[in-house]
Design an enzyme around this catalytic site. Structure first.
Site: not given
Length: 215
Positions: A145-146, A148, A151
């Site tokens: 994950h990041c 959002m 990207s």
């Protein structure tokens, strides 16, 4: 409009993109060359419109957002055993191993900014190794994950598929994009293109059946 005018308005595809279907049909890398950024972005646009908090993009490999990573109960209920945070750090998604210390979750953090000038490629191999190690156990389940889930996390998952699953960048994009709406920034796409060129060159030099390269 005259036929001559119509012809002059036609935009030709990148020559590498014209070879993609041939390469996919034959299963060969000989005719493959890394497409340009615009052609790669078109592949993302043709992908899945799905954009929920988290999506499975490869067996037991999920791409998600900050909300998913912060939901400790949800992670435990879903059976996640590993978390790769591509937005690690105080000013990003500030979780870390202590956040999951009383859970059966192994954590790996990558402190990256979602800007085109950030060099995420220095983490490609270490992140890919963490994902690959996690998936060696048939009972494991990993969240990458990041903030959002579009990207940074997607870029690291694409790199994993290229490095450990012998996919071209095109193959990796198609695999991920059919399951989740993602779009790495232009800088990350450039870095993935460089990785693609390196891996394709190595595989051609090594010949058929060489297995994982670049490790």
């Amino acid at each position: 409009m005259a036929s001559g005018d119509t012809k002059t308005s036609v935009k030709h595809a990148h020559p590498c993109a014209e070879r993609l279907s041939l390469q996919q049909e034959e299963g060969e890398a000989e005719d493959y060359c890394t497409p340009g950024a615009f052609e790669l972005e078109r592949l993302f646009w043709k992908g899945s419109p799905q954009y929920t908090h988290v999506n499975e993009v490869w067996p037991r490999l999920h791409v998600g957002d900050e909300a998913t990573a912060l939901d400790r109960y949800g992670l435990q209920k879903a059976g996640f055993t590993h978390v790769l945070n591509a937005a690690h750090g105080r000013w990003n998604v500030d979780t870390g191993p202590d956040y999951y210390r009383d859970m059966a979750i192994e954590y790996h953090g990558v402190e990256a900014d979602d800007v085109p000038t950030f060099d995420l490629s220095i983490f490609f191999y270490s992140a890919a190794a963490f994902i690959d190690s996690a998936l060696q156990d048939d009972h494991s389940k990993i969240l990458v994950h990041c903030a959002m889930g579009r990207s940074r996390s997607a870029t690291l998952v694409l790199a994993y598929l290229m490095i450990h699953k012998n996919m071209t960048l095109v193959d990796a994009i198609q695999q991920v994009a059919k399951n989740r709406c993602v779009l790495p920034n232009r800088g990350f796409l450039k870095q993935l293109r460089e990785l693609d060129k390196q891996l394709v060159k190595q595989r051609r030099q090594a010949g058929p059946g060489a297995g994982e390269l670049g490790l």
